[in-house]
Motif scaffolding. Sequence first.
Motif, PDB file in Angstrom:
ATOM      1  N   HIS A  60      28.054  56.480  70.130  1.00 17.13           N
ATOM      2  CA  HIS A  60      28.242  57.936  70.142  1.00 17.13           C
ATOM      3  C   HIS A  60      29.117  58.361  71.326  1.00 17.13           C
ATOM      4  N   GLY A  61      28.718  57.895  72.506  1.00 13.23           N
ATOM      5  CA  GLY A  61      29.439  58.297  73.706  1.00 13.23           C
ATOM      6  C   GLY A  61      30.880  57.824  73.673  1.00 13.23           C
TER       7      GLY A  61
ATOM      8  N   LEU B 297      32.941  59.899  71.206  1.00 10.49           N
ATOM      9  CA  LEU B 297      33.255  61.233  71.736  1.00 10.49           C
ATOM     10  C   LEU B 297      34.274  61.176  72.869  1.00 10.49           C
ATOM     11  N   GLN B 298      34.262  60.086  73.639  1.00 11.06           N
ATOM     12  CA  GLN B 298      35.291  59.992  74.676  1.00 11.06           C
ATOM     13  C   GLN B 298      36.661  59.797  74.036  1.00 11.06           C
TER      14      GLN B 298
ATOM     15  N   PRO C   4      35.218  67.360  76.200  1.00 15.32           N
ATOM     16  CA  PRO C   4      34.547  67.512  74.914  1.00 15.32           C
ATOM     17  C   PRO C   4      33.176  68.175  75.082  1.00 15.32           C
ATOM     18  N   ARG C   5      32.866  69.071  74.168  1.00 15.16           N
ATOM     19  CA  ARG C   5      31.577  69.781  74.210  1.00 15.16           C
ATOM     20  C   ARG C   5      30.786  69.500  72.948  1.00 15.16           C
ATOM     21  N   ALA C   6      29.558  69.971  72.932  1.00 14.96           N
ATOM     22  CA  ALA C   6      28.687  69.758  71.768  1.00 14.96           C
ATOM     23  C   ALA C   6      29.375  70.278  70.517  1.00 14.96           C
ATOM     24  N   GLY C   7      29.278  69.512  69.449  1.00 16.02           N
ATOM     25  CA  GLY C   7      29.822  69.965  68.178  1.00 16.02           C
ATOM     26  C   GLY C   7      31.243  69.511  67.910  1.00 16.02           C
TER      27      GLY C   7
ATOM     28  N   VAL D 284      32.433  66.472  67.531  1.00 11.26           N
ATOM     29  CA  VAL D 284      32.195  65.619  66.360  1.00 11.26           C
ATOM     30  C   VAL D 284      30.719  65.828  66.030  1.00 11.26           C
ATOM     31  N   PRO D 285      30.421  66.701  65.052  1.00 15.23           N
ATOM     32  CA  PRO D 285      29.027  67.111  64.873  1.00 15.23           C
ATOM     33  C   PRO D 285      28.115  66.012  64.339  1.00 15.23           C
ATOM     34  N   THR D 286      28.666  65.109  63.519  1.00 21.04           N
ATOM     35  CA  THR D 286      27.803  64.035  63.021  1.00 21.04           C
ATOM     36  C   THR D 286      28.559  62.710  63.093  1.00 21.04           C
ATOM     37  N   ILE D 287      27.832  61.668  63.372  1.00 21.01           N
ATOM     38  CA  ILE D 287      28.389  60.315  63.355  1.00 21.01           C
ATOM     39  C   ILE D 287      27.408  59.456  62.570  1.00 21.01           C
TER      40      ILE D 287
END
Lengths: 772, 154
Positions: free
Chosen positions: A659-660, A663-664, A694-697, A699-702
């Motif tokens: 996840h991390g 998102l990076q 990057p903020r919440a949302g 990429v809302p789902t992985i």
Amino acid sequence: MSAGFKGRREDRRLITGKGCFTTDWKLPGELHAVFLRADRAHAEIRSMDITPALAVAGVVAVFTGEDAERAGIKTPPSFVTFPGKGGQMIKTPARPVLATRRVRFVGENVAMVVATSALAAQDGVEAIAIDYADLPSVVDVDDAVAAGAPQLYPEIPGNVCFEYEYGDEARTDEAFSRAAHVTKLSLDSQRVVGNPMEPRSCIASYDREKDVYDVYSSTQGMGMMRGGLSAFTGIPPQKIRVHALDVGGGFGIRSGPYPEYPVLMLAAKQLGKTVRWTGTRSETISSDYHGRAIRLAGELALDGDGKFLGIRIRWTCNQGAYLSGAGPLINTANPALTSCGTYSIPAVHGVHRLGLTNTTPITAYRGAGRPDMAYIIERMVDQAALETGVDRLELRRRNFIPKEAFPFQTQVDAVYDSGDFRALLDESVVQAGWKDFETRRAEAKKRGKLRGIGCGVFIEPAGSGLLPKDQVSIKFGSSGEIKVYSLSGPSGQGHETVFADIVAEALGLASEVIEVRAGDPDGPQDFAATGTIGSRSMMHHGSAMLNGANEAIRKGMDLAARDLEVASADLEYKNGEYRVKGTDRAVKLLDLARKYAAKGATPLDTIGEMAMHRAFPSGAHVAEVEIDPDTGVVDVLSYIGVDDCGRIINHTLLEGQMHGGILQGAGQVFGEHCVYDRATGQLMTGSFMDYYMPRAGLVPTIELYDHPVPSPNNPLGVKGAGEAGTTGALPTLMNAILDALRPAGVGHLDMPATPSRVWNILQDARQAARAN
Amino acid sequence: MAKVELTVNGQKVSKDVEDRTLLANFLRDELGLTGTHIGCDTSQCGCCTVHVNGRAVKSCTMLVVQASGSEVVTIEGLAPKDGLHPVQKAFSECHALQCGFCTPGMIMAVAGMLKDNPKPNDEQIIHGLEGNLCRCTGYINIVKAVKQASGQAV
């Protein structure tokens, strides 16, 4: 989330505010340091007067570059010691830890003021009278290597400090001469800032009686930090104790020391006091080494059947004004290892250049050259599919290294240990519903939206390190407890939890009896290891845990045989005890430990080892995006990852890493961009007001799916997971965005795909269409 | 210098401070409550979020003199002694923290959010987290933790 996951051992202190990050240490009699930093890109220091600073109430001392030079502090050379193109060796510019005659980037340290409070030290910094003579600056790497560019160093003409070549040029030329089609592409992997949430900070103190320094700082490995500080100062590593209980993020940029730290050590010794420096976010952004900053160019040769014949990579990294330890390595030998990606390409040739500019130095940042290599290859493959009319999934399938071909010797010095790329792709497209995508695209079009789908199939080197092997220390206590010491330097990966589980499982014990201490300066000193870099911790430290536990069982066999008065061959070890085969006579491992520890001997204590090795995690990711052409905003509708990280030890922690990492990567794709003004060299993104995070949302789902192919190269069968998400995210998301934009007439886009950039490129395409 | 009197985690506190002292620095340096972290200089990251009179506030954006007379709750005082607040519990169980630096501010922000909206949907959760940055988790598990803490299906 794994069903059985109940939280990590680390969590309790961190969720209750009891964690101890660098600035949370409180030591008696602390003084406070603040640095004067260059406010300009390139200038000679004509003069500097520190006397007004010394007159400020509370200021105790001011340290300058002369003080540091006199103390013999100097920046160590980079990790590149191998020859480059034509046998050339890297030219390393000398970096004073505090600038002496010249400053070469905004944020460079010039002087350090020490005072009784941080505010007084700040007032002191502002009182320093410094006279600069500005010099022409250059911040763009293409500008820097062009004729007539401002020169950073007379001894490095043309601002190029190294050229690195790999593969076979003649063979590649020959392959290209036979090509039915050649795809060419140039891309930018823009400069980004690592930005761990903990601002960079350091505290140093000196114990005169013992002649030992204590240094408190965030680090990705105590051994690396000690070794680095020793290299800066000439002080033997055994005289430096590094304290890092909780580390607020690493991501590659916090592996070794920065120039501020040896100056703090010098001040601590000279003043006989603990000296604390708490960095601000702006200091973190301007002076933590940056990531990426690479101009990528590639050429892919295909025959008439869409088989890849050869690949050329041209890579120019903007290394900044000086060389970090890892910056040159991760832009040369490291990415070369995966220069054919997941494909059978019989001819490879690459030339990588390292340019110097008036910007912050570059170092390893999550992926460390891997995302950039995957990005150029996977975008080229999509481009080649488009140009040759072959379906992009089919083109990949035609060229994948087949799973029967492992271990696979690449054209460069790499052996891919294992993998199953076709299966990864096949599963990812099924999970993503790829075959029905055109229906969704058509539906989106009716709503005025541009919808796209894209994939990235990638492989990356994980593991290796700075020492021939990694060691961990397993100590059996007199109360039946086991302490496991590692030098892994975790910053959120959950080592205290997962390493304890590995040792517990091997010993057949409850993990509660095992405590993992990852970097304890009061622990045993008789072992060594590289820290948490290169997605290596589970491969190396984890395997050393397993090997150590097995070795401890073997050592205990002889003790148990003596206790039970049998031959060791008659014993078996199971569930934490040695049992005489076929009987109920047994002795528990922990009872043996208690017995022998009580006698002052600890014959069960073991150094577990794992030799340096590599493994190659791989993955196929698919993203689906939708673009609003009126605003340029890109929404990520789905993100699917099918990953081969080898055997999975703790699924929840693995997912967290993915996840991390993803998102990076998404941060770089959608907004992160460290910008310098091309004319003045001024840093334009010096705070979170300007630097996109990057903020919440975002990429809302992985959705993650496992396809583990155990690595044969280590006893756990693991491959590394820390960087895979980032490596996959760059090509996957950009290929999806391009797929959405192409029907609107857009053929090319560089990161970051900000709303403004996407909107403008759509406007340009619309106008071009009208003009035609 | 100014005199401030406030209640922090149920304890009355009275101190003389420099006028320019921020609430965040007061909590950390004067009271030793180092669970409140400072992650930026510009009120973007939210690592310093605490509750002032029951509302989530970025304590780097408030002078301690402005908080005089207020009830302040920090991460250390969110749950009763040795217990855990449902948000703390959910963060651990959902693996919504890695390095843990943003976590105290994140938890305080979420606890504040759930007071205003006990059952937020995904969109409301994402909106509610806008003022808090995390570099490790990708926010995926943080959103899950908010749902779990608010008794919704994860």
